[in-house]
Design a protein around this motif. Structure first.
Motif, PDB file in Angstrom:
ATOM      1  N   THR A 300     -12.730  31.474  93.757  1.00  0.00           N
ATOM      2  CA  THR A 300     -12.594  31.209  92.326  1.00  0.00           C
ATOM      3  C   THR A 300     -11.453  30.239  92.064  1.00  0.00           C
ATOM      4  O   THR A 300     -11.554  29.353  91.206  1.00  0.00           O
ATOM      5  CB  THR A 300     -12.344  32.517  91.559  1.00  0.00           C
ATOM      6  OG1 THR A 300     -13.324  33.485  91.930  1.00  0.00           O
ATOM      7  CG2 THR A 300     -12.413  32.281  90.058  1.00  0.00           C
ATOM      8  N   LEU A 301     -10.359  30.400  92.804  1.00  0.00           N
ATOM      9  CA  LEU A 301      -9.238  29.467  92.656  1.00  0.00           C
ATOM     10  C   LEU A 301      -9.666  28.054  93.031  1.00  0.00           C
ATOM     11  O   LEU A 301      -9.262  27.077  92.385  1.00  0.00           O
ATOM     12  CB  LEU A 301      -8.062  29.908  93.530  1.00  0.00           C
ATOM     13  CG  LEU A 301      -7.371  31.217  93.144  1.00  0.00           C
ATOM     14  CD1 LEU A 301      -6.232  31.514  94.115  1.00  0.00           C
ATOM     15  CD2 LEU A 301      -6.844  31.164  91.719  1.00  0.00           C
ATOM     16  N   LEU A 302     -10.500  27.932  94.066  1.00  0.00           N
ATOM     17  CA  LEU A 302     -10.974  26.607  94.468  1.00  0.00           C
ATOM     18  C   LEU A 302     -11.856  25.989  93.390  1.00  0.00           C
ATOM     19  O   LEU A 302     -11.760  24.780  93.110  1.00  0.00           O
ATOM     20  CB  LEU A 302     -11.744  26.700  95.788  1.00  0.00           C
ATOM     21  CG  LEU A 302     -12.251  25.378  96.368  1.00  0.00           C
ATOM     22  CD1 LEU A 302     -11.090  24.421  96.614  1.00  0.00           C
ATOM     23  CD2 LEU A 302     -13.035  25.624  97.657  1.00  0.00           C
ATOM     24  N   VAL A 303     -12.701  26.800  92.763  1.00  0.00           N
ATOM     25  CA  VAL A 303     -13.517  26.312  91.651  1.00  0.00           C
ATOM     26  C   VAL A 303     -12.616  25.840  90.518  1.00  0.00           C
ATOM     27  O   VAL A 303     -12.850  24.778  89.915  1.00  0.00           O
ATOM     28  CB  VAL A 303     -14.473  27.411  91.150  1.00  0.00           C
ATOM     29  CG1 VAL A 303     -15.185  26.970  89.868  1.00  0.00           C
ATOM     30  CG2 VAL A 303     -15.507  27.747  92.218  1.00  0.00           C
ATOM     31  N   HIS A 304     -11.569  26.599  90.232  1.00  0.00           N
ATOM     32  CA  HIS A 304     -10.594  26.186  89.218  1.00  0.00           C
ATOM     33  C   HIS A 304      -9.961  24.846  89.597  1.00  0.00           C
ATOM     34  O   HIS A 304      -9.784  23.965  88.746  1.00  0.00           O
ATOM     35  CB  HIS A 304      -9.501  27.239  89.060  1.00  0.00           C
ATOM     36  CG  HIS A 304      -9.846  28.355  88.135  1.00  0.00           C
ATOM     37  ND1 HIS A 304     -10.915  29.206  88.349  1.00  0.00           N
ATOM     38  CD2 HIS A 304      -9.273  28.774  86.976  1.00  0.00           C
ATOM     39  CE1 HIS A 304     -10.972  30.092  87.375  1.00  0.00           C
ATOM     40  NE2 HIS A 304      -9.988  29.853  86.520  1.00  0.00           N
ATOM     41  N   ASP A 305      -9.611  24.688  90.876  1.00  0.00           N
ATOM     42  CA  ASP A 305      -9.003  23.431  91.328  1.00  0.00           C
ATOM     43  C   ASP A 305      -9.909  22.245  91.024  1.00  0.00           C
ATOM     44  O   ASP A 305      -9.451  21.212  90.524  1.00  0.00           O
ATOM     45  CB  ASP A 305      -8.731  23.487  92.835  1.00  0.00           C
ATOM     46  CG  ASP A 305      -7.631  24.476  93.204  1.00  0.00           C
ATOM     47  OD1 ASP A 305      -6.797  24.770  92.331  1.00  0.00           O
ATOM     48  OD2 ASP A 305      -7.633  24.958  94.352  1.00  0.00           O
ATOM     49  N   PRO A 381       7.578  29.178 100.544  1.00  0.00           N
ATOM     50  CA  PRO A 381       6.905  30.084 101.485  1.00  0.00           C
ATOM     51  C   PRO A 381       5.474  30.438 101.068  1.00  0.00           C
ATOM     52  O   PRO A 381       4.836  31.265 101.719  1.00  0.00           O
ATOM     53  CB  PRO A 381       7.797  31.329 101.431  1.00  0.00           C
ATOM     54  CG  PRO A 381       8.298  31.352 100.023  1.00  0.00           C
ATOM     55  CD  PRO A 381       8.462  29.900  99.615  1.00  0.00           C
ATOM     56  N   PHE A 382       4.964  29.820 100.020  1.00  0.00           N
ATOM     57  CA  PHE A 382       3.672  30.222  99.471  1.00  0.00           C
ATOM     58  C   PHE A 382       2.511  29.636 100.270  1.00  0.00           C
ATOM     59  O   PHE A 382       2.639  28.594 100.922  1.00  0.00           O
ATOM     60  CB  PHE A 382       3.567  29.807  98.004  1.00  0.00           C
ATOM     61  CG  PHE A 382       4.688  30.334  97.159  1.00  0.00           C
ATOM     62  CD1 PHE A 382       4.805  31.691  96.920  1.00  0.00           C
ATOM     63  CD2 PHE A 382       5.636  29.482  96.620  1.00  0.00           C
ATOM     64  CE1 PHE A 382       5.844  32.195  96.149  1.00  0.00           C
ATOM     65  CE2 PHE A 382       6.686  29.965  95.857  1.00  0.00           C
ATOM     66  CZ  PHE A 382       6.785  31.331  95.622  1.00  0.00           C
ATOM     67  N   GLY A 383       1.351  30.315 100.193  1.00  0.00           N
ATOM     68  CA  GLY A 383       0.165  29.882 100.915  1.00  0.00           C
ATOM     69  C   GLY A 383      -0.491  28.669 100.288  1.00  0.00           C
ATOM     70  O   GLY A 383      -0.145  28.243  99.174  1.00  0.00           O
ATOM     71  N   LEU A 384      -1.480  28.147 101.008  1.00  0.00           N
ATOM     72  CA  LEU A 384      -2.144  26.921 100.555  1.00  0.00           C
ATOM     73  C   LEU A 384      -2.864  27.124  99.231  1.00  0.00           C
ATOM     74  O   LEU A 384      -2.841  26.238  98.373  1.00  0.00           O
ATOM     75  CB  LEU A 384      -3.138  26.452 101.629  1.00  0.00           C
ATOM     76  CG  LEU A 384      -3.941  25.191 101.296  1.00  0.00           C
ATOM     77  CD1 LEU A 384      -3.020  24.010 101.070  1.00  0.00           C
ATOM     78  CD2 LEU A 384      -4.937  24.886 102.413  1.00  0.00           C
ATOM     79  N   ASP A 385      -3.515  28.269  99.033  1.00  0.00           N
ATOM     80  CA  ASP A 385      -4.246  28.514  97.788  1.00  0.00           C
ATOM     81  C   ASP A 385      -3.341  28.367  96.575  1.00  0.00           C
ATOM     82  O   ASP A 385      -3.666  27.666  95.610  1.00  0.00           O
ATOM     83  CB  ASP A 385      -4.861  29.919  97.806  1.00  0.00           C
ATOM     84  CG  ASP A 385      -6.096  30.006  98.683  1.00  0.00           C
ATOM     85  OD1 ASP A 385      -6.613  28.942  99.076  1.00  0.00           O
ATOM     86  OD2 ASP A 385      -6.532  31.128  98.986  1.00  0.00           O
ATOM     87  N   ALA A 386      -2.179  29.047  96.635  1.00  0.00           N
ATOM     88  CA  ALA A 386      -1.264  29.034  95.491  1.00  0.00           C
ATOM     89  C   ALA A 386      -0.638  27.663  95.287  1.00  0.00           C
ATOM     90  O   ALA A 386      -0.510  27.189  94.153  1.00  0.00           O
ATOM     91  CB  ALA A 386      -0.181  30.093  95.684  1.00  0.00           C
ATOM     92  N   VAL A 387      -0.254  27.007  96.372  1.00  0.00           N
ATOM     93  CA  VAL A 387       0.398  25.701  96.263  1.00  0.00           C
ATOM     94  C   VAL A 387      -0.577  24.650  95.747  1.00  0.00           C
ATOM     95  O   VAL A 387      -0.234  23.853  94.856  1.00  0.00           O
ATOM     96  CB  VAL A 387       0.986  25.277  97.626  1.00  0.00           C
ATOM     97  CG1 VAL A 387       1.457  23.831  97.578  1.00  0.00           C
ATOM     98  CG2 VAL A 387       2.134  26.191  98.015  1.00  0.00           C
ATOM     99  N   LEU A 388      -1.784  24.624  96.310  1.00  0.00           N
ATOM    100  CA  LEU A 388      -2.787  23.673  95.833  1.00  0.00           C
ATOM    101  C   LEU A 388      -3.097  23.892  94.363  1.00  0.00           C
ATOM    102  O   LEU A 388      -3.196  22.930  93.582  1.00  0.00           O
ATOM    103  CB  LEU A 388      -4.062  23.801  96.667  1.00  0.00           C
ATOM    104  CG  LEU A 388      -5.243  22.918  96.246  1.00  0.00           C
ATOM    105  CD1 LEU A 388      -4.873  21.444  96.354  1.00  0.00           C
ATOM    106  CD2 LEU A 388      -6.483  23.219  97.089  1.00  0.00           C
TER     107      LEU A 388
END
Length: 453
Positions: A300-305, A381-388
Motif C-alpha cells: 500500500t505504501l508503494l501504491v501511495h508512492d 536508521p529507517f528502512g527503505l519503505d519509510a525513507v522512500l
C-alpha cells in the motif's frame, strides 16, 4: 554609474527569465515565514523557535506540503497557526497564478491561443492579461474555500458541539489547507478522528480534488461543461486521468487494507469504502490522513508512492510530476509499442518537443528522488519503505508521513526542505524554461542508430 547599469542589466535579465522570478518570490515568502515563526509570539510556550523547525514549517506551508516536525495544534499559538494559514494561502495562490501566467507566456511564445484570458494576438503578456488571470484565480480559490468552510463549520457545530467561533476557525483553516493541497490540520491525530464521518471527509476530499485540477481546467469546465468534445487536450487528459487514478487508487488501497487491523480492519464496510477513498484522494498531494500510515502494508505504501509521484493537474495547487506529464509519456510508450511514427492523443498529434520535455521532467524527478533516498538512508536508521515514502512525499509536496519526520536528524530535515522547494517549483519552472528555450536548428548531422535494449 557602471554599478547602476550593471544592476539594471541583471534586473532586466531576471525579468526575461520568469522561472528565476518564481524561485526568488517563493524563497522570499519562505524567508519571511521563517522569521515570523521563529518569534516567541508564534508558540504556545512563548519561547522562540529554532531555525530548522521554523524553516521546515515555513517551507512546508509555503510549498503547500504538510510535513511537520512539531505538532501543529499544541506547539504553535493561534498567531503561529494564522501565520501558517497565510503562508498556505499565499503559496497556493502564488503557484496557481504563476503556473497559469507561465503557461500563458509559453503558449504565446508559439503564437497559439490560450483560453485563460481573451484571445492572444501578440507574443507579450500584457498587464490586462495578468490582472484578469490573477482576479479569476483569486475568485475561484475564495469561492471553493468559502463553500467548504461553511460545510465544515456546520458539521463541527452540529456533530461535535464546538462553539461557533472555534468551529468557524477550524472550518476556515481546514478549507484553505484542503483546497491548497497543504494537509496541515488542527488536530494532533490529523483527521483520524473523522475517519468514518462522510460529512467532514467528503468536503475535504472534494476541495483537494478541485485544487488539484488546476485553474485552466476549471476555467474551461465553467465555459464548456456540456461540450466535452470541445475541451482542449490538456483538460481532457487532466479530467479523465484524474478520474482513473482516483477510482483505481481507491480500489487498490481499500482492497489491500480491507482486513488490516491497524487501518481499515476495525471499520464497517461503508467506513472502509469512505476511508479507502479518502486515503487514495490524499495522495493527490494533499497530506491529510484519517488512517495510520505507519500501519499500512508495504504494498500500500508503494501504491501511495506512485500516486504521490504522479501528483495532480498543472497550474493547480497539487505537486508531483503532474498528470499531463505522466499521461503524455504513457501515450508515447503506447505509440512506440504500436510502431507508429508520431504520437496521437485524443485526436491531436503530440509535438516532439513536448515529448522531450515530459521525458526530461520525469527522468530528473526520478534522479532527485533516488539520490535523496540514498542520502537519507545513509544518515537515518529507517528502512527503505519509510525513507522512500518520506522522500516522495516531500518532493511531490504531499505531506503524508509514516511518522518519522520529527525523528530525522537536522541534516535530513534540511534535505527535506530542499526537496519540498524543488518539488514545488521544479516541474513548473523546468517545463516553462524548456519550452521558452526551444528554437530551430539550421542543420542536422548524419543519422546513426545505436543498439537499444
Amino acid at each position: 554609474m557602471n554599478v547602476l547599469q550593471g544592476s539594471g542589466r541583471r534586473l532586466a535579465a531576471v525579468r526575461r527569465q520568469p522561472a528565476v522570478s518564481v524561485v526568488l518570490g517563493f524563497a522570499g515568502l519562505i524567508a519571511v515565514g521563517t522569521l515570523l515563526l521563529s518569534m516567541p509570539f508564534a508558540t504556545e510556550s512563548g519561547e522562540p523557535t529554532g531555525l530548522i523547525v521554523a524553516l521546515f514549517t515555513a517551507t512546508s506551508a509555503a510549498c503547500v506540503t504538510g510535513l511537520i516536525v512539531v505538532d501543529t495544534p499544541t506547539y504553535w499559538s493561534t498567531a503561529g497557526e494564522v501565520i501558517i494559514l497565510v503562508l498556505i494561502q499565499l503559496g497556493g495562490l502564488g503557484i496557481m497564478t504563476l503556473a497559469s501566467l507561465l503557461s500563458l507566456l509559453v503558449f504565446r511564445r508559439f503564437g497559439l491561443r490560450m483560453r485563460l484570458t481573451a484571445q492572444a494576438e501578440t507574443k507579450t503578456l500584457g498587464l490586462g492579461d495578468v490582472r484578469r488571470v490573477v482576479g479569476r484565480i483569486l475568485l475561484l480559490s475564495l469561492l471553493f474555500e468559502l463553500v467548504v468552510a461553511v460545510a465544515l463549520t456546520a458539521r463541527l457545530v452540529t456533530g461535535y458541539g464546538l462553539g461557533f467561533g472555534r468551529a468557524v476557525y477550524e472550518g476556515v483553516f481546514h478549507a484553505v489547507s484542503a483546497f491548497n493541497n497543504a494537509g496541515f490540520a488542527l488536530r494532533t491525530d490529523n483527521l483520524m478522528g473523522f475517519v468514518t464521518d462522510a460529512w467532514f471527509c467528503l468536503p475535504i476530499a472534494l476541495a483537494v480534488i478541485a485544487g488539484g485540477l488546476g485553474f485552466p481546467v476549471w476555467l474551461e469546465l465553467f465555459s464548456r461543461l456540456r461540450q466535452p468534445r470541445r475541451w482542449t487536450l490538456h483538460t481532457k487528459i487532466t479530467v479523465w486521468v484524474t478520474v482513473v487514478l482516483l477510482i483505481g487508487g481507491s480500489v487498490v488501497v481499500t482492497a489491500a487494507e480491507w482486513t488490516n487491523p491497524g487501518t481499515l480492519g476495525p471499520l464497517s464496510w461503508p467506513g472502509k469504502l469512505l476511508a479507502g477513498f479518502f486515503a487514495a484522494t490524499m495522495t493527490r498531494t494533499a497530506g491529510f490522513n484519517n488512517l495510520d500510515i505507519a500501519e499500512m502494508h508495504s504494498g500500500t505504501l508503494l501504491v501511495h508512492d506512485v500516486l504521490m509521484f504522479i501528483g495532480g493537474g498543472s497550474a493547480g495547487t497539487a505537486g508531483g510530476i503532474k498528470i499531463t506529464t505522466f499521461a503524455l509519456l504513457a501515450f508515447v510508450i503506447l505509440a512506440e509499442i504500436r510502431g507508429e511514427p508520431t504520437v496521437h492523443v485524443m485526436g491531436r498529434r503530440l509535438p516532439e518537443g513536448v515529448q522531450r520535455q515530459a521525458l526530461t521532467i520525469v527522468l530528473i524527478a526520478v534522479g532527485v528522488v533516488v539520490l535523496s533516498v540514498l542520502l537519507l538512508q545513509a544518515i537515518t536508521p529507517f528502512g527503505l519503505d519509510a525513507v522512500l515514502f518520506e522522500v516522495v512525499s516531500a518532493f511531490a509536496t504531499v505531506g503524508l508521513s509514516t511518522g518519522i519526520t520529527a525523528q530525522i536528524p537536522a541534516l535530513g530535515q534540511i534535505l527535506l526542505v530542499v526537496l519540498m522547494f524543488i518539488g514545488r517549483l521544479g516541474p513548473i519552472t523546468l517545463a516553462s524554461a524548456l519550452a521558452l528555450r526551444e528554437r530551430g536548428r539550421r542543420y542536422e548531422l548524419p543519422e546513426e542508430r545505436p543498439i537499444v535494449g
